[in-house]
Design a protein around this motif. Structure first.
Motif, PDB file in Angstrom:
ATOM      1  N   LYS A   1     -38.170  26.873   9.096  1.00  0.00           N
ATOM      2  CA  LYS A   1     -36.863  27.511   9.285  1.00  0.00           C
ATOM      3  C   LYS A   1     -35.886  26.559   9.953  1.00  0.00           C
ATOM      4  N   ILE A   2     -34.621  26.724   9.649  1.00  0.00           N
ATOM      5  CA  ILE A   2     -33.568  25.874  10.219  1.00  0.00           C
ATOM      6  C   ILE A   2     -33.127  26.464  11.552  1.00  0.00           C
ATOM      7  N   LYS A   3     -33.020  25.588  12.555  1.00  0.00           N
ATOM      8  CA  LYS A   3     -32.563  26.038  13.880  1.00  0.00           C
ATOM      9  C   LYS A   3     -31.057  26.316  13.822  1.00  0.00           C
ATOM     10  N   THR A   4     -30.620  27.257  14.653  1.00  0.00           N
ATOM     11  CA  THR A   4     -29.242  27.742  14.514  1.00  0.00           C
ATOM     12  C   THR A   4     -28.282  27.247  15.598  1.00  0.00           C
ATOM     13  N   THR A   5     -28.829  26.536  16.594  1.00  0.00           N
ATOM     14  CA  THR A   5     -27.923  26.014  17.629  1.00  0.00           C
ATOM     15  C   THR A   5     -28.043  24.499  17.718  1.00  0.00           C
ATOM     16  N   ALA A   6     -26.899  23.836  17.856  1.00  0.00           N
ATOM     17  CA  ALA A   6     -26.856  22.384  17.984  1.00  0.00           C
ATOM     18  C   ALA A   6     -26.623  22.017  19.443  1.00  0.00           C
ATOM     19  N   ASN A   7     -26.981  20.765  19.792  1.00  0.00           N
ATOM     20  CA  ASN A   7     -26.924  20.340  21.193  1.00  0.00           C
ATOM     21  C   ASN A   7     -25.595  19.699  21.587  1.00  0.00           C
ATOM     22  N   TRP A   8     -24.550  19.926  20.772  1.00  0.00           N
ATOM     23  CA  TRP A   8     -23.255  19.301  21.062  1.00  0.00           C
ATOM     24  C   TRP A   8     -22.147  20.165  20.470  1.00  0.00           C
ATOM     25  N   THR A   9     -20.936  19.903  20.966  1.00  0.00           N
ATOM     26  CA  THR A   9     -19.766  20.604  20.448  1.00  0.00           C
ATOM     27  C   THR A   9     -18.749  19.576  19.967  1.00  0.00           C
ATOM     28  N   PRO A  10     -18.383  19.588  18.699  1.00  0.00           N
ATOM     29  CA  PRO A  10     -17.436  18.591  18.184  1.00  0.00           C
ATOM     30  C   PRO A  10     -16.069  18.702  18.858  1.00  0.00           C
ATOM     31  N   THR A  11     -15.485  17.542  19.163  1.00  0.00           N
ATOM     32  CA  THR A  11     -14.121  17.509  19.717  1.00  0.00           C
ATOM     33  C   THR A  11     -13.184  16.638  18.877  1.00  0.00           C
ATOM     34  N   LEU A  12     -13.746  15.745  18.056  1.00  0.00           N
ATOM     35  CA  LEU A  12     -12.916  14.855  17.224  1.00  0.00           C
ATOM     36  C   LEU A  12     -12.722  15.540  15.869  1.00  0.00           C
ATOM     37  N   THR A  13     -11.754  16.442  15.832  1.00  0.00           N
ATOM     38  CA  THR A  13     -11.667  17.369  14.702  1.00  0.00           C
ATOM     39  C   THR A  13     -10.265  17.426  14.100  1.00  0.00           C
ATOM     40  N   ALA A  14      -9.612  16.266  13.993  1.00  0.00           N
ATOM     41  CA  ALA A  14      -8.248  16.253  13.444  1.00  0.00           C
ATOM     42  C   ALA A  14      -8.204  16.931  12.074  1.00  0.00           C
ATOM     43  N   GLY A  15      -7.202  17.755  11.867  1.00  0.00           N
ATOM     44  CA  GLY A  15      -7.009  18.378  10.561  1.00  0.00           C
ATOM     45  C   GLY A  15      -7.928  19.541  10.257  1.00  0.00           C
ATOM     46  N   LEU A  16      -8.725  19.942  11.240  1.00  0.00           N
ATOM     47  CA  LEU A  16      -9.651  21.059  11.006  1.00  0.00           C
ATOM     48  C   LEU A  16      -8.870  22.325  10.632  1.00  0.00           C
ATOM     49  N   GLU A  17      -9.204  22.895   9.488  1.00  0.00           N
ATOM     50  CA  GLU A  17      -8.573  24.144   9.067  1.00  0.00           C
ATOM     51  C   GLU A  17      -9.482  25.294   9.483  1.00  0.00           C
ATOM     52  N   THR A  18      -8.898  26.298  10.095  1.00  0.00           N
ATOM     53  CA  THR A  18      -9.701  27.386  10.647  1.00  0.00           C
ATOM     54  C   THR A  18     -10.168  28.357   9.567  1.00  0.00           C
ATOM     55  N   SER A  19      -9.637  28.231   8.361  1.00  0.00           N
ATOM     56  CA  SER A  19     -10.153  29.012   7.233  1.00  0.00           C
ATOM     57  C   SER A  19     -10.429  28.076   6.071  1.00  0.00           C
ATOM     58  N   ALA A  20     -11.554  28.306   5.378  1.00  0.00           N
ATOM     59  CA  ALA A  20     -11.909  27.492   4.216  1.00  0.00           C
ATOM     60  C   ALA A  20     -11.283  28.025   2.936  1.00  0.00           C
ATOM     61  N   ALA A  21     -10.576  29.148   3.025  1.00  0.00           N
ATOM     62  CA  ALA A  21     -10.141  29.866   1.820  1.00  0.00           C
ATOM     63  C   ALA A  21      -9.273  29.026   0.886  1.00  0.00           C
ATOM     64  N   GLY A  22      -8.442  28.147   1.465  1.00  0.00           N
ATOM     65  CA  GLY A  22      -7.523  27.383   0.627  1.00  0.00           C
ATOM     66  C   GLY A  22      -8.084  26.084   0.081  1.00  0.00           C
ATOM     67  N   LEU A  23      -9.344  25.747   0.429  1.00  0.00           N
ATOM     68  CA  LEU A  23      -9.879  24.422   0.085  1.00  0.00           C
ATOM     69  C   LEU A  23      -9.965  24.153  -1.422  1.00  0.00           C
ATOM     70  N   PRO A  24     -10.407  25.110  -2.254  1.00  0.00           N
ATOM     71  CA  PRO A  24     -10.493  24.781  -3.686  1.00  0.00           C
ATOM     72  C   PRO A  24      -9.155  24.324  -4.273  1.00  0.00           C
ATOM     73  N   ALA A  25      -8.084  25.021  -3.943  1.00  0.00           N
ATOM     74  CA  ALA A  25      -6.768  24.634  -4.479  1.00  0.00           C
ATOM     75  C   ALA A  25      -6.287  23.340  -3.836  1.00  0.00           C
ATOM     76  N   GLU A  26      -6.484  23.230  -2.530  1.00  0.00           N
ATOM     77  CA  GLU A  26      -5.985  22.051  -1.802  1.00  0.00           C
ATOM     78  C   GLU A  26      -6.699  20.780  -2.246  1.00  0.00           C
ATOM     79  N   LEU A  27      -8.027  20.816  -2.293  1.00  0.00           N
ATOM     80  CA  LEU A  27      -8.775  19.589  -2.559  1.00  0.00           C
ATOM     81  C   LEU A  27      -8.738  19.184  -4.025  1.00  0.00           C
TER      82      LEU A  27
END
Ligand code: CA
Ligand code: CA
Length: 454
Positions: free
Chosen positions: A411-437
């Motif tokens: 089974k895959i573990k569900t918690t990681a040991n770090w929190t990303p902070t270098l996240t320029a351009g992160l979109e809070t919703s994936a909904a627009g990605l198919p059209a955008e990309l």
């Protein structure tokens, strides 16, 4: 108005802008950063990784060859010119290499194509003799090939490697010239033990090994393995791969022969990140028509491997998007399309193993009817995949829960040991990605000023 009289004021204005930025920044003690930002906005070839844009922005950031003097800005259109630019003295000098049009790696110094047979000539290698020597009926399945034909195969393989493998030194930017169909076919860019490299706006195609090796001990049935990735990072740090396209076209795996009951695989990875590579950002690339797409870590004992993947498209990919080991790996705003394409049939998207700490956030899966949400991940039971906001056909889906419910072991573990902070351009919703990309990912999208074509 003539071209020159039109151009002059533009040049002046740009100099004035840089001057003004430097004066302003002097008081803040941040001159280089401001000048980098200006260059990035005005010239694709001098562009640098934006601040906070993934792991490659860590520490000193990634500037590639941005500081190159005029003697180390090259425009290349042939294999020979590419080699000259990569090896121009002094080693370690910042260099910018602009690739114009498509470079065929399997060519001689005069630009004439070299065939697989020509590489084999003089080595004694022939596929027929190789198949005869290592047929499991004669050679068995307990040991890897050695001796005459294997030695001959290695000699032929090394002749090809001398043509198609390109070592990329530290402080290099390699960038495709917009509007020229820039790329490399049959070649492998290799960043080994080097720091600060930018690879942008290039189309990589059909990186094919003429001399796959038979390994009867690989898996339960043996495998044919090949050598070359389009881009290989080994012990590489601060690498930014941006807006490239990776594809096996025009030689799809469906055309591969089969020997000893196994596919005669002529391709290896698209972009492999291994051997303690670290601080890598891979963004807005298009990965398509490929099997073993991206290895992060070559063994369970690999180290470092901090990698960010964002806004990439994976379409017609069989597996390893990526296969992640050991490192802290952030996957955000990527688009996965699982539909079969040109014979490439989806196996899984993300594999987290050997303790990998993956955070997968706001990615989008276009799931074809032949696949299930429980089939998007894989692992060995030691890897983690944390994160949320992933969409499957537009619906928020807990991929790890779906995978773990369908698998009683590993089974895959569900918690990681770090929190990303270098996240320029992160979109809070994936909904627009198919059209955008569809518009923004891959080679051929960036303009000469480093912006995305409208
Ligand atoms: Ca391999
Ligand atoms: Ca590889």
């Amino acid at each position: 108005m003539s071209v020159s009289s039109h151009r002059r004021p533009v040049g002046r204005r740009r100099l004035a802008l840089i001057g003004a930025a430097a004066v302003t920044a002097a008081g803040l003690g941040a001159v280089p950063l401001v000048m980098n930002a200006d260059a990035a906005a005005t010239d694709l070839a001098h562009g640098v990784l934006p601040a906070k844009d993934g792991w490659a922005a860590s520490g000193s950031g990634t500037t590639g060859g941005q500081a190159a003097d005029t003697a180390h800005v090259f425009t290349v259109g042939t294999r020979a010119e590419l080699v000259k630019a990569l090896t121009a003295a002094p080693a370690g000098a910042p260099r910018i290499i602009k690739v114009k049009g498509l470079i065929d790696a399997n060519t001689d110094d005069a630009g004439k194509p070299i065939t697989c047979q020509q590489y084999a000539d003089g080595t004694g290698y022939s596929l027929a003799a190789y198949l005869k020597a290592y047929d499991p009926a004669a050679w068995g399945r307990s040991k890897v090939p050695s001796g005459g034909q294997e030695n001959a195969r290695m000699a032929a393989q090394q002749k090809q490697a001398a043509r198609v493998a390109f070592t990329v030194p530290s402080r290099t930017t390699i960038v495709g010239v917009p509007g020229t169909g820039a790329g490399i076919t049959g070649g492998s860019l290799q960043v080994k033990g080097a720091d600060n490299v930018i690879i942008r706006n290039l189309s990589f195609s059909d990186v094919r090994d003429c001399f796959p090796q038979w390994d009867p001990t690989d898996g339960s049935t043996g495998n044919w393995n090949s050598e070359y990735d389009a881009v290989t990072l080994r012990g590489a740090t601060h690498v930014w791969a941006d807006h490239n396209t990776f594809s096996d076209a025009p030689h799809y795996d469906a055309a591969n022969a089969s020997y000893f009951g196994r596919e005669y695989q002529v391709h290896d990875g698209a972009l492999d990140i291994t051997n303690a590579s670290d601080l890598v950002t891979v963004e807005y690339n298009r990965f398509t028509n490929h099997d073993k797409t991206m290895l992060i870590g070559s063994s369970d004992k690999d180290t470092k491997l901090r990698v960010t993947l964002h806004h990439n498209v994976f379409q017609g990919i069989v597996q390893r998007a990526p296969l992640a080991r050991v490192g802290q790996i952030h996957l955000y705003n990527n688009l996965y399309d699982t539909a079969k394409l040109n014979g490439y049939t989806h196996s899984y998207s993300i594999n987290s193993r050997a303790g990998a700490q993956v955070v997968a956030q706001n990615n989008y899966w276009a799931l074809s009817a032949d696949r299930k949400a429980s089939q998007l991940l894989s692992g060995d039971g030691t890897g983690a995949i944390a994160g949320s906001g992933n969409l499957v056909n537009g619906t928020k889906t807990d991929l790890v829960a779906a995978y773990n419910a369908a698998n009683s072991k590993k089974k895959i573990k569900t918690t990681a040991n770090w929190t990303p902070t270098l996240t320029a351009g992160l979109e809070t919703s994936a909904a627009g990605l198919p059209a955008e990309l569809a518009k923004k990912a891959g080679a051929g999208v960036l303009t000469a000023t480093g912006t995305v074509a409208g």
